[in-house]
Design a protein around this motif. Structure first.
Motif, PDB file in Angstrom:
ATOM      1  N   ARG A 242       0.811  -1.234   0.000  1.00 32.58           N
ATOM      2  CA  ARG A 242       0.000   0.000   0.000  1.00 32.58           C
ATOM      3  C   ARG A 242       0.836   1.273   0.000  1.00 32.58           C
ATOM      4  O   ARG A 242       0.539   2.205  -0.777  1.00 32.58           O
ATOM      5  N   PRO A 243       1.880   1.399   0.822  1.00 34.63           N
ATOM      6  CA  PRO A 243       2.649   2.649   0.800  1.00 34.63           C
ATOM      7  C   PRO A 243       3.316   2.934  -0.547  1.00 34.63           C
ATOM      8  O   PRO A 243       3.694   4.079  -0.816  1.00 34.63           O
ATOM      9  N   TYR A 244       3.442   1.919  -1.379  1.00 33.40           N
ATOM     10  CA  TYR A 244       4.074   2.071  -2.687  1.00 33.40           C
ATOM     11  C   TYR A 244       3.058   2.292  -3.809  1.00 33.40           C
ATOM     12  O   TYR A 244       3.411   2.270  -4.988  1.00 33.40           O
ATOM     13  N   GLY A 245       1.796   2.471  -3.428  1.00 27.82           N
ATOM     14  CA  GLY A 245       0.766   2.751  -4.427  1.00 27.82           C
ATOM     15  C   GLY A 245       0.302   1.537  -5.196  1.00 27.82           C
ATOM     16  O   GLY A 245      -0.269   1.676  -6.274  1.00 27.82           O
ATOM     17  N   ILE A 246       0.532   0.346  -4.653  1.00 34.84           N
ATOM     18  CA  ILE A 246       0.219  -0.892  -5.365  1.00 34.84           C
ATOM     19  C   ILE A 246      -0.983  -1.571  -4.720  1.00 34.84           C
ATOM     20  O   ILE A 246      -0.966  -1.873  -3.524  1.00 34.84           O
ATOM     21  N   LYS A 247      -2.013  -1.815  -5.507  1.00 31.56           N
ATOM     22  CA  LYS A 247      -3.177  -2.561  -5.054  1.00 31.56           C
ATOM     23  C   LYS A 247      -3.014  -4.034  -5.395  1.00 31.56           C
ATOM     24  O   LYS A 247      -2.397  -4.375  -6.404  1.00 31.56           O
ATOM     25  N   VAL A 248      -3.599  -4.881  -4.570  1.00 30.04           N
ATOM     26  CA  VAL A 248      -3.597  -6.309  -4.870  1.00 30.04           C
ATOM     27  C   VAL A 248      -4.920  -6.699  -5.518  1.00 30.04           C
ATOM     28  O   VAL A 248      -5.980  -6.141  -5.216  1.00 30.04           O
ATOM     29  N   TYR A 249      -4.819  -7.653  -6.436  1.00 30.81           N
ATOM     30  CA  TYR A 249      -5.952  -8.247  -7.133  1.00 30.81           C
ATOM     31  C   TYR A 249      -5.817  -9.758  -7.027  1.00 30.81           C
ATOM     32  O   TYR A 249      -4.717 -10.286  -6.816  1.00 30.81           O
ATOM     33  N   LEU A 250      -6.915 -10.459  -7.205  1.00 30.09           N
ATOM     34  CA  LEU A 250      -6.905 -11.914  -7.248  1.00 30.09           C
ATOM     35  C   LEU A 250      -7.603 -12.390  -8.519  1.00 30.09           C
ATOM     36  O   LEU A 250      -8.321 -11.623  -9.171  1.00 30.09           O
ATOM     37  N   THR A 251      -7.377 -13.660  -8.839  1.00 32.26           N
ATOM     38  CA  THR A 251      -8.147 -14.281  -9.912  1.00 32.26           C
ATOM     39  C   THR A 251      -9.330 -15.007  -9.288  1.00 32.26           C
ATOM     40  O   THR A 251      -9.192 -15.679  -8.261  1.00 32.26           O
ATOM     41  N   ALA A 252     -10.487 -14.837  -9.898  1.00 32.60           N
ATOM     42  CA  ALA A 252     -11.707 -15.431  -9.349  1.00 32.60           C
ATOM     43  C   ALA A 252     -12.012 -16.739 -10.067  1.00 32.60           C
ATOM     44  O   ALA A 252     -12.142 -16.767 -11.288  1.00 32.60           O
ATOM     45  N   ARG A 253     -12.114 -17.793  -9.323  1.00 34.08           N
ATOM     46  CA  ARG A 253     -12.559 -19.077  -9.848  1.00 34.08           C
ATOM     47  C   ARG A 253     -14.073 -19.010  -9.983  1.00 34.08           C
ATOM     48  O   ARG A 253     -14.789 -18.833  -8.984  1.00 34.08           O
ATOM     49  N   PHE A 254     -14.589 -19.132 -11.208  1.00 33.71           N
ATOM     50  CA  PHE A 254     -16.011 -18.892 -11.425  1.00 33.71           C
ATOM     51  C   PHE A 254     -16.888 -19.879 -10.662  1.00 33.71           C
ATOM     52  O   PHE A 254     -18.001 -19.544 -10.253  1.00 33.71           O
ATOM     53  N   SER A 255     -16.359 -21.062 -10.433  1.00 38.94           N
ATOM     54  CA  SER A 255     -17.131 -22.091  -9.729  1.00 38.94           C
ATOM     55  C   SER A 255     -16.920 -22.057  -8.218  1.00 38.94           C
ATOM     56  O   SER A 255     -17.341 -22.973  -7.507  1.00 38.94           O
ATOM     57  N   ALA A 256     -16.308 -21.001  -7.690  1.00 44.68           N
ATOM     58  CA  ALA A 256     -16.037 -20.918  -6.253  1.00 44.68           C
ATOM     59  C   ALA A 256     -17.284 -21.065  -5.388  1.00 44.68           C
ATOM     60  O   ALA A 256     -17.217 -21.684  -4.311  1.00 44.68           O
ATOM     61  N   PRO A 257     -18.447 -20.538  -5.778  1.00 45.28           N
ATOM     62  CA  PRO A 257     -19.633 -20.730  -4.923  1.00 45.28           C
ATOM     63  C   PRO A 257     -19.955 -22.195  -4.671  1.00 45.28           C
ATOM     64  O   PRO A 257     -20.509 -22.542  -3.613  1.00 45.28           O
ATOM     65  N   MET A 258     -19.599 -23.062  -5.626  1.00 45.68           N
ATOM     66  CA  MET A 258     -19.826 -24.487  -5.443  1.00 45.68           C
ATOM     67  C   MET A 258     -18.669 -25.127  -4.675  1.00 45.68           C
ATOM     68  O   MET A 258     -18.888 -25.953  -3.786  1.00 45.68           O
ATOM     69  N   GLU A 259     -17.440 -24.737  -5.003  1.00 42.71           N
ATOM     70  CA  GLU A 259     -16.265 -25.420  -4.476  1.00 42.71           C
ATOM     71  C   GLU A 259     -15.996 -25.080  -3.014  1.00 42.71           C
ATOM     72  O   GLU A 259     -15.544 -25.927  -2.244  1.00 42.71           O
ATOM     73  N   ILE A 260     -16.222 -23.832  -2.638  1.00 40.87           N
ATOM     74  CA  ILE A 260     -15.973 -23.457  -1.234  1.00 40.87           C
ATOM     75  C   ILE A 260     -17.220 -22.878  -0.570  1.00 40.87           C
ATOM     76  O   ILE A 260     -17.197 -22.614   0.640  1.00 40.87           O
ATOM     77  N   GLY A 261     -18.292 -22.695  -1.350  1.00 36.99           N
ATOM     78  CA  GLY A 261     -19.497 -22.096  -0.796  1.00 36.99           C
ATOM     79  C   GLY A 261     -20.625 -23.064  -0.558  1.00 36.99           C
ATOM     80  O   GLY A 261     -21.650 -22.702   0.050  1.00 36.99           O
ATOM     81  N   GLY A 262     -20.484 -24.292  -1.041  1.00 31.39           N
ATOM     82  CA  GLY A 262     -21.499 -25.304  -0.799  1.00 31.39           C
ATOM     83  C   GLY A 262     -22.753 -25.176  -1.639  1.00 31.39           C
ATOM     84  O   GLY A 262     -23.731 -25.902  -1.405  1.00 31.39           O
ATOM     85  N   LEU A 263     -22.751 -24.298  -2.643  1.00 35.21           N
ATOM     86  CA  LEU A 263     -23.921 -24.159  -3.504  1.00 35.21           C
ATOM     87  C   LEU A 263     -23.917 -25.250  -4.567  1.00 35.21           C
ATOM     88  O   LEU A 263     -22.879 -25.860  -4.852  1.00 35.21           O
ATOM     89  N   LYS A 264     -25.071 -25.465  -5.170  1.00 34.86           N
ATOM     90  CA  LYS A 264     -25.194 -26.497  -6.189  1.00 34.86           C
ATOM     91  C   LYS A 264     -25.002 -25.950  -7.596  1.00 34.86           C
ATOM     92  O   LYS A 264     -25.018 -26.712  -8.568  1.00 34.86           O
ATOM     93  N   THR A 265     -24.814 -24.659  -7.722  1.00 35.63           N
ATOM     94  CA  THR A 265     -24.669 -24.037  -9.029  1.00 35.63           C
ATOM     95  C   THR A 265     -23.774 -22.809  -8.909  1.00 35.63           C
ATOM     96  O   THR A 265     -23.594 -22.270  -7.802  1.00 35.63           O
ATOM     97  N   ALA A 266     -23.215 -22.377 -10.039  1.00 38.40           N
ATOM     98  CA  ALA A 266     -22.484 -21.112 -10.119  1.00 38.40           C
ATOM     99  C   ALA A 266     -23.104 -20.220 -11.189  1.00 38.40           C
ATOM    100  O   ALA A 266     -22.475 -19.293 -11.691  1.00 38.40           O
ATOM    101  N   ASP A 267     -24.348 -20.496 -11.530  1.00 39.30           N
ATOM    102  CA  ASP A 267     -25.082 -19.731 -12.534  1.00 39.30           C
ATOM    103  C   ASP A 267     -25.093 -18.247 -12.148  1.00 39.30           C
ATOM    104  O   ASP A 267     -25.585 -17.889 -11.074  1.00 39.30           O
ATOM    105  N   PRO A 268     -24.571 -17.371 -12.999  1.00 38.55           N
ATOM    106  CA  PRO A 268     -24.474 -15.951 -12.619  1.00 38.55           C
ATOM    107  C   PRO A 268     -25.807 -15.251 -12.459  1.00 38.55           C
ATOM    108  O   PRO A 268     -25.857 -14.154 -11.891  1.00 38.55           O
ATOM    109  N   LEU A 269     -26.895 -15.844 -12.942  1.00 36.94           N
ATOM    110  CA  LEU A 269     -28.213 -15.229 -12.773  1.00 36.94           C
ATOM    111  C   LEU A 269     -28.973 -15.803 -11.584  1.00 36.94           C
ATOM    112  O   LEU A 269     -30.085 -15.362 -11.295  1.00 36.94           O
TER     113      LEU A 269
END
Length: 710
Positions: A242-269
């Motif tokens: 942060r003091p160097y003006g650098i923000k961190v970003y991550l890559t989002a696994r689209f199926s994360a709601p199923m893999e770590i969230g316990g949902l049965k779908t990752a349908d964006p709607l």
């Protein structure tokens, strides 16, 4: 005896100071010019700094480090002192003198800076923010490291691209996909409690060239990084950066709601899915208030995505964009998509999928587009998406890690490649509609813009494996700040800071750098050939490979050599990929007789006896290009051998060995490709050229199961 001991002691000290490349372009070596040394010492003897933030703390640390290294004197810092030669602070009253051509200092934004001379004796660095001041200080130190005068300044500088990022393809287990410089520098096992000094030096290096964001994780994403335990590790890095003006970003696994969230779908709607992402993003921002956002690879090369649910890329991107919008976060949705189920030319698939979605993405979505339509080839025409989606912000994705450019052992300076793409004219709004103007947002009035480079950084002591590969990291930062800089200017800056200000050395090394990319093209992929490397690890030539399950993974798919000729017909008589470009751009490539021959076989299937502009037949020209590439690597070896007295021994020997490998592999590429393509041309290699030392069966039989970077 005392003299002998003194000599031995001096030798030990000099040996201990052997350079391993860790300091990158921030070596801060003593200034040799007595005249410059005097003026630099006066400038940095007493510095007035206004502000006491963490950024101002690291700014003062950098000035102290530079002064002690270059000038052998400490810096005395004061809060306000009119006698100081250097004054640093935000919104200082004399700003108008440096900004006479602008309405106000606000036009340089949150990251720009001014450096100007006040009353002929005082140098003033000012900005709207402390981060802008830090960039200004690094600019001043760059001028000093490259031996520029500091008596008279009138500099106004602001970045042309807003998001200037490194994309790390780093995995949970510290392997790096397409990494050739060791393991990942992120030690997830010891984070968050242990902060390696390398994290701090990484931030310093990026800030020194204007990079303001880092995507920590692989685009082939792992949902584990979104769990609480790992978000706390990410927070630790964010706090360092942060003091160097650098923000961190991550890559989002689209199926994360199923893999770590316990949902049965990752349908964006699906409302549950949408709520899961909102909750997860709120959790992230509670830990990291300035979190930058997500990069997403979806429905590409087996990655999950919205198309799994018959939704569009816009549906998927907008779902994430809506969730992150309250926090002012950004979604960078990659356009690198292709499918074996689509029979069309791979060159066309991203255009076909994304152009119909133009204008349908949320305002905080950037579509991230590779520089070319295939995959980071040594040379590609610019991606047809640039200029084809005026209602959608597009950002550039370059590759610093040399996946298809000799990987970790070949000397290839990439700024000429970057400039070639950025200067390409899309003609989307008439002549002058360059790719650079597309991605900076100015052509279509977009408020967000971005340029990313796939990182070539690893745990090797010199960060990038090959010492000259550091220049590609440096060039990415400098061009994303100001794409008008020339490849030559960037090379000279980097050489002077990284090696030496010796004029003869800089001249010779710069010649090598500026020629290196074209040399590699000649011995690997001349005349528009592309994607003919071995598959999987992408190490070495493999133009004969045709047995992979997906046609577009096979080199034969791209070169299409047969007894009639060679090359991929992308004109109206072939795949018609040319139609995806504006007519003014396409016409430069449409005619086999007038095309710039560096793109010939990219767009045309050409007969072996076709007469080239050189007067040679196509086959003879291929032989010439491959052999000239090998000879040019030998020229680089000879030129480098003359630098022995001008470079530290450690890096001299390292680069010498790497050039020897490059020469051997250039010969390998030449021999393998000419032997293979000769089975179709039925023509001999002209007698004036070296003959291969093995037959084709030998080259086809080579195997490298442990090549790095998979």
């Amino acid at each position: 005896m005392k003299r002998l001991l003194a000599i031995v002691f001096v030798f030990i000290i000099l040996s201990a100071q052997a350079e391993n490349g860790y300091d990158l372009w921030m070596r801060y070596k003593p200034v040799e010019s007595k005249l410059l040394l005097t003026s630099y010492r006066l400038l940095l003897k007493q510095v007035s700094v206004r502000g006491n933030s963490e950024t101002m703390r690291v700014l003062k640390e950098e000035l102290m480090k530079a002064s002690e290294g270059m000038l052998q004197q400490p810096v005395t810092f004061t809060t306000v002192n009119s006698t100081s030669r250097l004054l640093i602070g935000t919104r200082i009253s004399q700003d108008a003198k440096a900004l006479s051509s602008r309405d106000s200092i606000h036009e340089i934004g949150d990251e720009g800076f001014t450096i100007y001379t006040h009353n002929r004796t005082q140098t003033v660095i000012t900005a709207n923010t402390d981060i802008g001041l830090l960039y200004g200080v690094f600019h001043l130190l760059r001028l000093m490291q490259t031996q520029q005068p500091v008596e008279q300044f009138n500099i106004v500088s602001a970045p042309r691209i807003k998001l200037r990022l490194l994309n790390h393809w780093d995995n949970l287990n510290r392997t790096v996909e397409r990494g050739y410089a060791g393991f990942s520098i992120w030690n997830w096992h010891t984070l968050p409690a242990y902060i390696d000094q390398r994290y701090i030096d990484y931030a310093r290096a990026n800030a020194s060239i204007g990079i303001n964001g880092t995507v920590l994780t692989n685009v082939n994403a792992n949902a584990t990084f979104l769990t609480k335990a790992y978000l706390e590790k990410v927070k630790a890095l964010a706090d360092v950066f942060r003091p160097y003006g650098i923000k961190v970003y991550l890559t989002a696994r689209f199926s994360a709601p199923m893999e770590i969230g316990g949902l049965k779908t990752a349908d964006p709607l699906n409302e549950e899915v949408r709520q899961w992402w909102k909750d997860k993003i709120n959790e992230i921002y509670a830990l990291i208030p300035d979190f930058g956002g997500f990069t997403v690879k979806a429905n590409s090369e087996g990655q999950p995505g919205p198309q799994d649910y018959q939704r569009t890329h816009a549906d998927g991107a907008n779902m994430l964009a809506d969730a992150i919008a309250p926090h002012k976060g950004i979604i960078m949705w990659r356009a690198f998509v292709y499918s074996h189920e689509v029979p069309d030319d791979r060159h066309k698939q991203a255009w076909n999928e994304f152009v119909p979605l133009d204008g349908k993405f949320s305002s905080n979505v950037l579509v991230q587009v590779k520089n070319g339509a295939i995959d980071f080839m040594p040379r590609e025409p610019f991606h047809p998406l640039f200029g084809a989606m005026p209602n959608t912000p597009l950002m550039m994705e370059f590759q610093l890690t040399q996946e298809y450019l000799g990987q970790g052992t070949h000397f290839v300076y990439l700024a000429p490649l970057f400039k070639e793409v950025l200067n390409s004219d899309t003609y989307s709004k008439g002549k002058g509609s360059t790719v650079a103007k597309v991605i900076d947002g100015s052509l279509d009035n977009h408020s967000i813009s971005g340029m990313a480079g796939v990182s070539n950084i690893g745990s090797d002591i010199d960060w990038t494996g090959h010492p000259f590969a550091q220049a590609n990291w440096y060039a990415l930062g400098r061009l994303s700040w100001d794409y008008h800089l020339s490849a030559e200017q960037i090379a000279e800056e980097w050489l002077r800071m990284t090696f030496s200000n010796d004029a003869a050395f800089v001249s010779d090394a710069k010649k090598m750098m500026l020629a290196s990319r074209e040399i590699l093209v000649q011995y690997m992929n001349p005349l528009g050939l592309h994607h003919i490397m071995a598959t999987g690890h992408h190490y070495g030539p493999g133009p004969w490979i045709s047995n992979l399950s997906r046609p577009e993974w096979n080199p034969t798919y791209y070169h299409r050599a047969d007894f009639a000729g060679i090359g991929f017909d992308r004109t109206a008589t072939g795949s018609n990929a040319l139609a995806q470009y504006k007519p003014e751009a396409a016409k430069a490539w449409a005619d086999v007789n007038t095309i710039d021959e560096k793109y010939l076989l990219w767009f045309h299937h050409v007969g072996w006896t076709h007469t080239m502009k050189s007067g040679r037949t196509l086959w003879e020209e291929l032989c010439y290009q491959y052999n000239n590439g090998v000879d040019s690597v030998r020229w680089m070896q000879q030129l480098w051998s003359k630098q022995k007295a001008k470079v530290d021994d450690q890096r001299y020997r390292q680069i010498t060995m790497l050039l020897n490998i490059q020469q051997q592999e250039a010969v390998w590429w030449r021999n393998a490709c000419l032997l293979y393509f000769g089975t179709f041309s039925k023509m001999p290699v002209p007698a004036k050229y070296e003959k291969p030392d093995h037959d084709l069966n030998y080259y086809e039989g080579l195997s490298f199961p442990n090549a790095p970077g998979n």
